[in-house]
Scaffold this motif. Sequence first.
Motif, PDB file in Angstrom:
ATOM      1  N   GLY A 142      22.760  40.128 -16.729  1.00  0.00           N
ATOM      2  CA  GLY A 142      21.304  40.099 -16.666  1.00  0.00           C
ATOM      3  C   GLY A 142      20.788  40.874 -15.467  1.00  0.00           C
ATOM      4  N   ILE A 143      21.430  40.649 -14.336  1.00  0.00           N
ATOM      5  CA  ILE A 143      21.007  41.310 -13.100  1.00  0.00           C
ATOM      6  C   ILE A 143      21.191  42.824 -13.202  1.00  0.00           C
ATOM      7  CG2 ILE A 143      21.458  41.510 -10.614  1.00  0.00           C
ATOM      8  CD1 ILE A 143      20.269  38.826 -11.349  1.00  0.00           C
ATOM      9  N   ARG A 144      22.300  43.223 -13.809  1.00  0.00           N
ATOM     10  CA  ARG A 144      22.624  44.649 -13.922  1.00  0.00           C
ATOM     11  C   ARG A 144      21.446  45.469 -14.462  1.00  0.00           C
ATOM     12  NH1 ARG A 144      25.394  48.587 -11.955  1.00  0.00           N
ATOM     13  NH2 ARG A 144      23.190  48.799 -11.543  1.00  0.00           N
ATOM     14  N   ALA A 145      20.772  44.919 -15.458  1.00  0.00           N
ATOM     15  CA  ALA A 145      19.684  45.653 -16.093  1.00  0.00           C
ATOM     16  C   ALA A 145      18.432  45.719 -15.215  1.00  0.00           C
ATOM     17  CB  ALA A 145      19.345  45.010 -17.434  1.00  0.00           C
ATOM     18  N   MET A 146      18.390  44.876 -14.195  1.00  0.00           N
ATOM     19  CA  MET A 146      17.167  44.800 -13.389  1.00  0.00           C
ATOM     20  C   MET A 146      17.259  45.594 -12.099  1.00  0.00           C
ATOM     21  SD  MET A 146      15.905  40.892 -13.581  1.00  0.00           S
ATOM     22  CE  MET A 146      17.402  40.017 -13.291  1.00  0.00           C
ATOM     23  N   VAL A 147      18.455  45.998 -11.717  1.00  0.00           N
ATOM     24  CA  VAL A 147      18.610  46.613 -10.402  1.00  0.00           C
ATOM     25  C   VAL A 147      19.104  48.058 -10.525  1.00  0.00           C
ATOM     26  CG1 VAL A 147      19.116  44.366  -9.360  1.00  0.00           C
ATOM     27  CG2 VAL A 147      21.007  45.839 -10.078  1.00  0.00           C
ATOM     28  N   ASP A 148      18.912  48.825  -9.456  1.00  0.00           N
ATOM     29  CA  ASP A 148      19.410  50.202  -9.435  1.00  0.00           C
ATOM     30  C   ASP A 148      20.845  50.236  -8.954  1.00  0.00           C
ATOM     31  OD1 ASP A 148      16.906  51.503 -10.108  1.00  0.00           O
ATOM     32  OD2 ASP A 148      16.218  50.723  -8.182  1.00  0.00           O
ATOM     33  N   THR A 149      21.112  49.409  -7.949  1.00  0.00           N
ATOM     34  CA  THR A 149      22.445  49.372  -7.354  1.00  0.00           C
ATOM     35  C   THR A 149      22.881  47.925  -7.307  1.00  0.00           C
ATOM     36  OG1 THR A 149      22.024  51.334  -6.019  1.00  0.00           O
ATOM     37  CG2 THR A 149      23.758  49.848  -5.240  1.00  0.00           C
ATOM     38  N   MET A 150      24.090  47.672  -7.787  1.00  0.00           N
ATOM     39  CA  MET A 150      24.554  46.298  -7.790  1.00  0.00           C
ATOM     40  C   MET A 150      25.767  46.141  -6.869  1.00  0.00           C
ATOM     41  SD  MET A 150      24.854  43.740 -10.742  1.00  0.00           S
ATOM     42  CE  MET A 150      26.099  42.480 -10.859  1.00  0.00           C
ATOM     43  N   VAL A 151      25.615  45.206  -5.941  1.00  0.00           N
ATOM     44  CA  VAL A 151      26.673  44.937  -4.968  1.00  0.00           C
ATOM     45  C   VAL A 151      27.283  43.580  -5.295  1.00  0.00           C
ATOM     46  CG1 VAL A 151      27.199  44.646  -2.508  1.00  0.00           C
ATOM     47  CG2 VAL A 151      25.350  46.208  -3.206  1.00  0.00           C
ATOM     48  N   GLU A 224      28.617  51.109   6.975  1.00  0.00           N
ATOM     49  CA  GLU A 224      29.313  51.615   5.802  1.00  0.00           C
ATOM     50  C   GLU A 224      28.646  51.119   4.513  1.00  0.00           C
ATOM     51  OE1 GLU A 224      34.005  52.172   4.759  1.00  0.00           O
ATOM     52  OE2 GLU A 224      33.424  50.549   6.113  1.00  0.00           O
ATOM     53  N   LEU A 225      28.264  49.870   4.522  1.00  0.00           N
ATOM     54  CA  LEU A 225      27.610  49.301   3.343  1.00  0.00           C
ATOM     55  C   LEU A 225      26.268  49.998   3.091  1.00  0.00           C
ATOM     56  CD1 LEU A 225      27.252  47.313   1.040  1.00  0.00           C
ATOM     57  CD2 LEU A 225      26.570  45.559   2.694  1.00  0.00           C
ATOM     58  N   ASN A 226      25.500  50.193   4.157  1.00  0.00           N
ATOM     59  CA  ASN A 226      24.228  50.896   4.015  1.00  0.00           C
ATOM     60  C   ASN A 226      24.408  52.299   3.463  1.00  0.00           C
ATOM     61  OD1 ASN A 226      22.328  48.993   4.741  1.00  0.00           O
ATOM     62  ND2 ASN A 226      22.677  49.319   6.924  1.00  0.00           N
ATOM     63  N   ALA A 227      25.431  52.986   3.978  1.00  0.00           N
ATOM     64  CA  ALA A 227      25.690  54.352   3.517  1.00  0.00           C
ATOM     65  C   ALA A 227      26.045  54.345   2.030  1.00  0.00           C
ATOM     66  CB  ALA A 227      26.812  54.981   4.340  1.00  0.00           C
ATOM     67  N   ALA A 228      26.840  53.361   1.614  1.00  0.00           N
ATOM     68  CA  ALA A 228      27.242  53.290   0.208  1.00  0.00           C
ATOM     69  C   ALA A 228      26.034  53.004  -0.690  1.00  0.00           C
ATOM     70  CB  ALA A 228      28.316  52.222   0.020  1.00  0.00           C
ATOM     71  N   ILE A 229      25.158  52.114  -0.247  1.00  0.00           N
ATOM     72  CA  ILE A 229      23.951  51.805  -1.030  1.00  0.00           C
ATOM     73  C   ILE A 229      23.095  53.060  -1.168  1.00  0.00           C
ATOM     74  CG2 ILE A 229      21.773  50.505  -1.051  1.00  0.00           C
ATOM     75  CD1 ILE A 229      23.299  48.177   0.314  1.00  0.00           C
ATOM     76  N   ASP A 230      22.910  53.762  -0.054  1.00  0.00           N
ATOM     77  CA  ASP A 230      22.093  54.986  -0.082  1.00  0.00           C
ATOM     78  C   ASP A 230      22.714  56.041  -0.992  1.00  0.00           C
ATOM     79  OD1 ASP A 230      20.246  53.882   1.597  1.00  0.00           O
ATOM     80  OD2 ASP A 230      21.105  54.747   3.424  1.00  0.00           O
ATOM     81  N   ALA A 231      24.027  56.215  -0.864  1.00  0.00           N
ATOM     82  CA  ALA A 231      24.707  57.237  -1.671  1.00  0.00           C
ATOM     83  C   ALA A 231      24.573  56.902  -3.152  1.00  0.00           C
ATOM     84  CB  ALA A 231      26.178  57.325  -1.281  1.00  0.00           C
ATOM     85  N   LEU A 235      22.471  58.988  -6.187  1.00  0.00           N
ATOM     86  CA  LEU A 235      23.107  59.376  -7.441  1.00  0.00           C
ATOM     87  C   LEU A 235      22.275  58.888  -8.637  1.00  0.00           C
ATOM     88  CD1 LEU A 235      25.830  60.574  -8.629  1.00  0.00           C
ATOM     89  CD2 LEU A 235      26.475  58.184  -8.940  1.00  0.00           C
ATOM     90  N   VAL A 236      21.820  57.649  -8.544  1.00  0.00           N
ATOM     91  CA  VAL A 236      21.007  57.077  -9.616  1.00  0.00           C
ATOM     92  C   VAL A 236      19.786  57.958  -9.870  1.00  0.00           C
ATOM     93  CG1 VAL A 236      19.442  55.156 -10.164  1.00  0.00           C
ATOM     94  CG2 VAL A 236      21.747  54.687  -9.334  1.00  0.00           C
ATOM     95  N   GLU A 239      20.754  61.571 -11.238  1.00  0.00           N
ATOM     96  CA  GLU A 239      21.210  61.622 -12.620  1.00  0.00           C
ATOM     97  C   GLU A 239      20.036  61.707 -13.598  1.00  0.00           C
ATOM     98  OE1 GLU A 239      23.754  58.236 -13.039  1.00  0.00           O
ATOM     99  OE2 GLU A 239      25.566  59.388 -12.649  1.00  0.00           O
ATOM    100  N   GLY A 240      18.851  61.577 -13.053  1.00  0.00           N
ATOM    101  CA  GLY A 240      17.669  61.681 -13.899  1.00  0.00           C
ATOM    102  C   GLY A 240      17.676  60.675 -15.030  1.00  0.00           C
ATOM    103  N   ASN A 241      18.194  59.482 -14.732  1.00  0.00           N
ATOM    104  CA  ASN A 241      18.313  58.518 -15.817  1.00  0.00           C
ATOM    105  C   ASN A 241      17.215  57.464 -15.821  1.00  0.00           C
ATOM    106  OD1 ASN A 241      19.084  57.143 -13.629  1.00  0.00           O
ATOM    107  ND2 ASN A 241      21.189  56.758 -14.269  1.00  0.00           N
TER     108      ASN A 241
END
Length: 307
Positions: A142-151, A224-231, A235-236, A239-241
């Motif tokens: 459920g969460i996957r569909a609501m967020v851009d980045t999932m941690v 590192e976590l911040n950098a990964a979220i930003d990266a 990408l999201v 990807e023009g999605n």
Amino acid sequence: MTAYERRRLSRELSALANASVASALQHDEARNQACAIVGITGPPGVGKSTLIGSVALSRLRSTMAIVAIDPSSPLSGGAILGDRIRMVDLSEEPRIFIRSLATRASRDGMADNIPLILNRLASAGFGEILLESTGVGQVEYGIRAMVDTMVLVISPGAGDQIQAMKSGIVEIPDIFVVNKADLPGAIDLANEMRAIIRLREKSRRSWTPPVLLTSTEDKSTLTELNAAIDAHHKLVLSEGNRDVRARAWQIQLITSLIARRTAEALNTCDAEDFTLPVSKLYAKVAAAISATGDGSAPTRLRREHDG
Ligand SMILES: Nc1nc2c(ncn2[C@@H]2O[C@H](COP(=O)(O)OP(=O)(O)OP(=O)(O)O)[C@@H](O)[C@H]2O)c(=O)[nH]1
Ligand SMILES: [Mg+2]
């Protein structure tokens, strides 16, 4: 944001959280993609709230909203979660708006019109939204569909839940975090996660989910976590999605609204209805749902002998 504006927004969000299917349908704007939504999920007690507190402060650029979905009983009313986030003193930060929501009916994290609440916050102009949810399995879909980045956050010693999760959940998160890296077993757990991800890597083209170690003891792990979220967010966007995300959002929202309408319709059934063959009961419930296409509460199901 002034104290008055906060209170007003908070009241609006409460109204949205309690909205029936019919009133939820009044807010049928498409997904607002104006700001990044980062979901932070994982089993109970792995340190999500603590981590969100530090992450929020370290990546705060303009304004930020933090929504914590509390799956616990209505008795605690989400207060505990809120308090845990406040533990790290975010309440002192006027640019951060914190809201916890106690989920009621649904186990998939989609109860209480959470998509609409996120949309409202995006429209309110927050620079970023962090969403904490506790759970394994269904909740993540459920969460996957609501967020851009999932941690996905796990930690050593969370035991059986991690075992159960490792089998199924591995395809969903964009970033894996092994929190409490100061505890024994963290490095082994991270290596284990990496091995599992490698097995599935082929199916992912543009992004291999990193496995990061974090700890409240060591603030540098947040970088590192911040950098990964930003990266990942970059990408999201690249990807023009937008259409893909808008579609996933619509599917999830409509699925949850129909599930709630089904529950409402089933509530109007009496003992006799449940002795019907499934095909007949299905037809009745389906008719009750479509008869009120505007989402208003179904009237009592028509009984066989009524007509
Ligand atoms: N050793 C250690 N303990 C931590 C760390 N981060 C959080 N904790 C502790 O773990 C406990 C749970 O932290 P929370 O942040 O409330 O965990 P949570 O995942 O939000 O918990 P729920 O919302 O109940 O699912 C608290 O006692 C924290 O102090 C860490 O990096 N290392
Ligand atoms: Mg928490």
